[in-house]
Design an enzyme around this catalytic site. Structure first.
Site, PDB file in Angstrom:
ATOM      1  CB  ALA A  19      -0.797  -0.101   1.123  1.00 26.74           C
ATOM      2  CB  CYS A  20       3.405   1.868  -2.147  1.00 28.89           C
ATOM      3  SG  CYS A  20       3.283   0.338  -2.012  1.00 28.89           S
ATOM      4  N   GLY A  21       2.918   4.703  -2.589  1.00 28.09           N
ATOM      5  CA  GLY A  21       2.873   5.782  -3.081  1.00 28.09           C
ATOM      6  C   GLY A  21       3.374   5.791  -4.545  1.00 28.09           C
ATOM      7  CG  ASN A 259      -1.262   3.476  -3.641  1.00 30.11           C
ATOM      8  OD1 ASN A 259      -1.256   2.687  -2.767  1.00 30.11           O
ATOM      9  ND2 ASN A 259      -1.966   4.469  -3.652  1.00 30.11           N
TER      10      ASN A 259
END
Length: 521
Positions: A19-21, A259
């Protein structure tokens, strides 16, 4: 090549997810510059809150950048004799980023296997270049697993005679990369975490690692060289969930930066593997397909597994937006606004593979097409704008780099199930409706469905002549039926002719909205 899964303590490799940018920066005129890398890294640094760090603030979950192959940069290194071999014309050679184990003997073994694999596929290893790195800002945990990083240059006689299509070169390099990895990991399973090829193509290159977003620029001095130029840049700051960060799991991957979390990953992997025995492609020989299998590396994260399948579909002949439409279809079944051609496309392809479902905002590129897509639920934000200078900027949020308002000609957000795509060869953005109309009308999917589809209601039902003599309860237990299945599901289905509706957790209405008295506590 089957890899053995390891489970240590509470860590489960199969639960790797992210779960990222993520973000992309592209010059729509296909004009390359180092300024694009500078701006993309600034975007990455401004998304520090999207990433995560470990027990030390200077050990990151992972960060990186994907760019065009910097041909001008490599030619200068040749001229300055930093590398002692001749760089062929652009598009006629491939460059791989290689993560090696740090032991000298291990590096020698890997290089021997690289050259052996290259020779078997008629490739020539032009030479090696040690990638300059600066680990002074890295934390102890990251340094303890830091790989030795080199670039390896490959070509073929046929590439040098007549300029080939980039996609054909990349397809052959894809087979080479899989063979190298297969041979090394089969011979030395203990190198599984330490040996990895982030990229091996003639169009793009990836600089990444177990870094924070602020460490990428300093760790790789190459990125600040004025001759290191690109027209596209994908960046990623990783927030690992249920994972142990590793250098190889940093993003971008070979086609995407992601993401979100693919919730159906294990099911998708199982379904995909069940079909691998029947895989056929006019783009690969039978021998090449044997090298490529298994397509999915089960030691990868959910994003890595997704990238494995997407990469194969693209090299097997599909365009990257078409492959993404197969893997992440929009919600089409009950949408009366969707045209019949698009419904036929989705219905046909749902018989080929299951959707990779879950929150997903994905930036992607094949080196020419660049863009982003959002899953059907739209639970991950994707904001984009286009400037007067024909620059496309997309990220997990707005404000990742400062842009004067007067320079913005288009500003919007990616909608659920939609694809934003830019073609750098034509210098234009293709709208979602136009793109999907082109893809969905290339073939007569309605005709194919009518010819091949078999409905359950049309299938013959053969009732047994005798009912088994075993007691009903015993047969229910043998088939895994529970009392809940019987009372809460079958009973409702038999009375109302539809599936029961339930919910996870408590479904007790709020006292103020309920007609019944409720217990305290």
């Amino acid at each position: 090549m089957k890899r053995k899964s390891e489970q240590r303590g509470l860590y489960v490799p199969q639960l790797e997810s992210d779960a990222c940018g993520t973000g992309l920066f592209a010059n729509l005129k296909n004009e390359k510059s180092n300024e694009i890398i500078d701006k993309a890294l600034t975007m990455l640094e401004n998304m520090e809150h999207r990433g995560a760090c470990g027990c030390e603030p200077n050990t990151g979950d992972g960060a990186g950048i994907l760019t065009h192959l910097p041909h001008r940069f490599f030619k200068r290194l040749e001229k300055e004799k930093v590398i002692n071999f001749k760089i062929p014309h652009e598009g006629r050679f491939g460059v791989g980023m290689f993560f090696f184990p740090n032991e000298k003997k291990a590096i020698q073994f890997c290089k021997k296997e690289i050259e052996k694999a290259a020779k078997s596929l008629n490739f020539k290893v032009l030479g090696y270049r040690t990638v300059p790195t600066d680990n002074s800002s890295l934390g102890p945990s990251s340094i303890s697993v830091e790989p030795h990083i080199e670039q390896v240059f490959f070509t073929k006689k046929e590439f040098l005679k007549e300029k080939p299509l980039a996609k054909d070169v990349d397809r052959q390099l894809y087979v080479l990369r899989k063979l190298i990895t297969q041979n090394i990991i089969s011979a030395k399973p203990e190198y599984d975490d330490d040996f990895y090829i982030p990229s091996l193509t003639c169009r793009i290159i990836i600089y990444k690692g177990q870094l924070t977003s602020h460490q990428v620029r300093k760790y790789y001095p190459d990125l600040s060289d004025p001759d290191f130029q690109t027209a596209i840049a994908l960046v990623h700051s990783r927030f690992a969930t249920n994972t142990i960060p590793r250098w190889k799991l940093a993003q971008p991957f070979r086609c995407i930066s992601h993401n979100g979390e693919i919730n159906t990953v294990q099911g998708n992997i199982n379904w995909w593997r069940s079909r691998e025995a029947t895989l056929e492609s006019s783009k690969f020989s039978k021998e090449e397909l044997e090298i490529l299998l298994p397509i999915i590396d089960d030691q990868g994260s959910d994003s890595a597994c997704f990238d494995n399948v997407l990469e194969f579909l693209v090299h097997a002949g599909r365009s990257i937006p078409e492959a993404l439409m197969m893997m992440i279809p929009e919600a089409w079944q009950n949408d009366n606004q969707i045209g019949q051609a698009k419904k036929d496309f989705y219905e046909y392809h749902e018989n080929l593979m299951e959707p990779w479902d879950g929150p997903a905002s994905i930036c992607f590129t094949d080196g020419t097409l660049v863009g982003a897509t959002l899953d059907r639920n739209g639970l991950r934000p994707s904001r984009f704008c286009v400037t007067k200078n024909k620059e496309l900027i997309l990220a997990s949020e707005t404000g990742v780099i400062p842009i004067p308002p007067e320079d913005i000609v288009l500003k919007d957000r990616l909608e659920p199930g939609k694809i934003l795509i830019a073609d750098l060869d034509d210098g234009c953005i293709i709208e979602d409706a136009d793109l999907k109309n082109i893809i969905c009308t290339r073939q007569d999917y309605n005709k194919w469905l009518a010819k091949r589809r078999i409905s359950v209601k049309d299938m013959p039902i053969n009732m047994p002549s005798e009912i088994p003599s075993a007691p009903l309860r015993k047969r229910q237990i043998a088939h895994g039926m529970t009392a809940e299945d019987r009372d809460e599901i079958l009973a409702v289905m038999s009375k109302k002719a539809k599936e029961p509706i339930g919910s996870m957790g408590t479904d007790t209405p709020l006292a103020v909205l309920s007609k019944f008295a409720q217990h305290i506590g």
